[in-house]
Design a protein around this motif. Structure first.
Motif, PDB file in Angstrom:
ATOM      1  N   GLN A  64     -33.437  26.630  18.585  1.00  0.00           N
ATOM      2  CA  GLN A  64     -34.240  25.564  19.179  1.00  0.00           C
ATOM      3  C   GLN A  64     -33.538  24.765  20.278  1.00  0.00           C
ATOM      4  O   GLN A  64     -34.183  23.910  20.889  1.00  0.00           O
ATOM      5  CB  GLN A  64     -34.677  24.593  18.079  1.00  0.00           C
TER       6      GLN A  64
ATOM      7  N   PHE B 219     -47.461  31.397  20.274  1.00  0.00           N
ATOM      8  CA  PHE B 219     -46.341  32.303  20.043  1.00  0.00           C
ATOM      9  C   PHE B 219     -46.052  32.464  18.549  1.00  0.00           C
ATOM     10  O   PHE B 219     -46.269  31.548  17.754  1.00  0.00           O
ATOM     11  CB  PHE B 219     -45.073  31.792  20.722  1.00  0.00           C
TER      12      PHE B 219
ATOM     13  N   VAL C  91     -43.683  32.203  15.685  1.00  0.00           N
ATOM     14  CA  VAL C  91     -42.467  31.438  15.443  1.00  0.00           C
ATOM     15  C   VAL C  91     -41.878  31.688  14.060  1.00  0.00           C
ATOM     16  O   VAL C  91     -40.783  31.196  13.756  1.00  0.00           O
ATOM     17  CB  VAL C  91     -42.709  29.916  15.619  1.00  0.00           C
TER      18      VAL C  91
ATOM     19  N   SER D 133     -41.996  19.757  22.784  1.00  0.00           N
ATOM     20  CA  SER D 133     -41.813  21.172  23.079  1.00  0.00           C
ATOM     21  C   SER D 133     -42.281  22.037  21.909  1.00  0.00           C
ATOM     22  O   SER D 133     -42.898  23.096  22.104  1.00  0.00           O
ATOM     23  CB  SER D 133     -40.341  21.475  23.385  1.00  0.00           C
ATOM     24  N   GLU D 134     -41.998  21.586  20.684  1.00  0.00           N
ATOM     25  CA  GLU D 134     -42.458  22.328  19.504  1.00  0.00           C
ATOM     26  C   GLU D 134     -43.975  22.496  19.529  1.00  0.00           C
ATOM     27  O   GLU D 134     -44.496  23.583  19.264  1.00  0.00           O
ATOM     28  CB  GLU D 134     -42.027  21.602  18.228  1.00  0.00           C
TER      29      GLU D 134
ATOM     30  N   TYR E 160     -44.389  21.952  12.518  1.00  0.00           N
ATOM     31  CA  TYR E 160     -43.670  23.090  13.111  1.00  0.00           C
ATOM     32  C   TYR E 160     -42.932  23.876  12.029  1.00  0.00           C
ATOM     33  O   TYR E 160     -43.015  25.104  11.966  1.00  0.00           O
ATOM     34  CB  TYR E 160     -42.689  22.567  14.161  1.00  0.00           C
TER      35      TYR E 160
ATOM     36  N   ASP F 119     -45.960  22.392  22.145  1.00  0.00           N
ATOM     37  CA  ASP F 119     -46.353  23.273  23.241  1.00  0.00           C
ATOM     38  C   ASP F 119     -46.145  24.739  22.870  1.00  0.00           C
ATOM     39  O   ASP F 119     -46.920  25.612  23.276  1.00  0.00           O
ATOM     40  CB  ASP F 119     -45.561  22.932  24.511  1.00  0.00           C
ATOM     41  N   ILE F 120     -45.106  25.023  22.099  1.00  0.00           N
ATOM     42  CA  ILE F 120     -44.875  26.394  21.624  1.00  0.00           C
ATOM     43  C   ILE F 120     -46.011  26.828  20.706  1.00  0.00           C
ATOM     44  O   ILE F 120     -46.549  27.930  20.832  1.00  0.00           O
ATOM     45  CB  ILE F 120     -43.522  26.484  20.892  1.00  0.00           C
TER      46      ILE F 120
ATOM     47  N   HIS G 190     -42.010  25.049  28.511  1.00  0.00           N
ATOM     48  CA  HIS G 190     -43.320  25.300  29.092  1.00  0.00           C
ATOM     49  C   HIS G 190     -43.621  24.437  30.305  1.00  0.00           C
ATOM     50  O   HIS G 190     -44.531  24.759  31.075  1.00  0.00           O
ATOM     51  CB  HIS G 190     -44.401  25.066  28.035  1.00  0.00           C
TER      52      HIS G 190
ATOM     53  N   PRO H 228     -41.382  31.491  29.280  1.00  0.00           N
ATOM     54  CA  PRO H 228     -42.012  31.731  27.979  1.00  0.00           C
ATOM     55  C   PRO H 228     -42.811  33.032  27.973  1.00  0.00           C
ATOM     56  O   PRO H 228     -43.583  33.307  28.894  1.00  0.00           O
ATOM     57  CB  PRO H 228     -42.918  30.512  27.800  1.00  0.00           C
TER      58      PRO H 228
ATOM     59  N   LEU I 258     -39.514  31.438  24.060  1.00  0.00           N
ATOM     60  CA  LEU I 258     -40.695  30.679  23.647  1.00  0.00           C
ATOM     61  C   LEU I 258     -40.880  29.382  24.429  1.00  0.00           C
ATOM     62  O   LEU I 258     -41.977  28.804  24.426  1.00  0.00           O
ATOM     63  CB  LEU I 258     -40.615  30.349  22.151  1.00  0.00           C
ATOM     64  N   ALA I 259     -39.845  28.903  25.081  1.00  0.00           N
ATOM     65  CA  ALA I 259     -39.899  27.630  25.805  1.00  0.00           C
ATOM     66  C   ALA I 259     -38.710  27.588  26.778  1.00  0.00           C
ATOM     67  O   ALA I 259     -37.772  28.356  26.633  1.00  0.00           O
ATOM     68  CB  ALA I 259     -39.835  26.455  24.818  1.00  0.00           C
TER      69      ALA I 259
END
Length: 304
Positions: free
Chosen positions: A205, A221, A223, A212-213, A243, A215-216, A180, A163, A177-178
């Motif tokens: 995605q 970040f 998006v 995960s969304e 998200y 954590d991004i 993580h 990431p 982005l992922a």
């Protein structure tokens, strides 16, 4: 009193050895790209001022495969199922693709890496980006094993998805982005990437789910994107309202198979898209979807 095991010790030891062999091969192949290391370069003439960028969401049924063409830059994300190679190969030929600058394999489920080994055998691939798994989530499927052996025979540089790492091509750029963490759920180990071309952006995605969304978003970040390829084929496990609200896409793309057994995309997600005013297309009804950007605006064409 413990029950006596009926397992054949020779078979058990053989299975353990096979799992260990796959783990070692994966660890050797997938290396982190440091700031000093450089991805392998395109060997043909580059087009520094491409006027358009086209993103092709190829109809591979209940699977994923996307092609990005910006000038002389070519990026392939995922490879469909094991039996998807003829479809992917025919489409690449139609688009005059003979060399792939970056081959991004989001995660090790068969509907994403199924024909990756055939692509590596039949195309010049310069760089492969994929998750670096650990003992917590190391895949042991035959499909993943076939991919590792194909990678060991290929000339491609294999890069672990980190990431924050960004890659600049001649006409566009993208940022990882992922993932993580070492998620036990392979869907959450998906490589998520954001492509930028001019003032437009595309978000891919994989099968990343809500964990995960979040954590991004927590990582801070950027998006925001004009187009999002929805996670997990439009399943309700992904595409949380929070998200999508931050992404603010004009268009969502769902890669799914006609009358699939998973009922993808979820009615919940389709209603969410409607409620948020997000237009969408789906490969099961629209066939292959092509989104073109001139750097400022996007346009959409569908096969059906």
């Amino acid at each position: 009193m413990a029950k006596k095991s009926n397992a054949n010790p020779k078979i058990t030891r053989a299975l353990q050895f096979a799992v260990l062999a796959v783990f070692i091969l994966a660890a050797v192949l997938i290396t982190f790209l440091s700031k000093q290391d450089k991805p392998q370069n395109h060997t043909t003439a580059l087009t520094p001022d491409a006027t358009v960028c086209s993103v092709h969401f190829i109809d591979v049924g209940q699977a994923d495969c996307s092609l990005i063409i910006c000038g002389a830059d070519t990026v392939l994300i995922d490879a469909g199922e094991v039996d998807s190679y003829p479809t992917v190969h025919a489409y690449l030929q139609q688009q005059n693709v003979t060399e792939i600058d970056y081959f991004i394999l989001t995660h090790a489920h068969a509907d994403h890496i199924g024909s990756a080994d055939e692509i590596l055998k039949n195309y010049k691939v310069n760089n492969v980006i994929m998750p670096k798994y650990s003992e917590v989530n190391m895949p042991t499927s035959k499909t993943y094993e076939d991919l590792l052996y194909a990678l060991s025979d290929a000339d491609a540089k294999v890069i672990a998805a980190v990431p924050g790492n960004s890659y600049t091509l001649s006409a566009c750029s993208f940022t990882v982005l992922a993932p993580h963490k070492d998620y036990e759920e392979l869907n959450n180990s998906s490589v998520v990437v954001r492509f930028a071309f001019g003032d437009t952006a595309f978000l891919f995605q994989g099968d990343a789910e809500r964990k995960s969304e979040q954590d991004i978003l927590d990582a801070g970040f950027t998006v925001r994107a004009d187009v999002i390829k929805l996670g997990h084929h439009g399943s309700k496990t992904s595409s949380s309202a929070g998200y999508l609200t931050v992404v603010q896409p004009k268009l969502a793309v769902v890669s799914c198979g006609l009358d699939n057994a998973y009922n993808h995309p979820s009615d919940t997600i389709l209603k969410r898209l409607d409620d948020l005013g997000i237009d969408y297309r789906r490969t099961d009804r629209n066939g292959t979807i092509v989104v073109t950007s001139n750097g400022t605006e996007i346009s959409v064409e569908t096969e059906k």
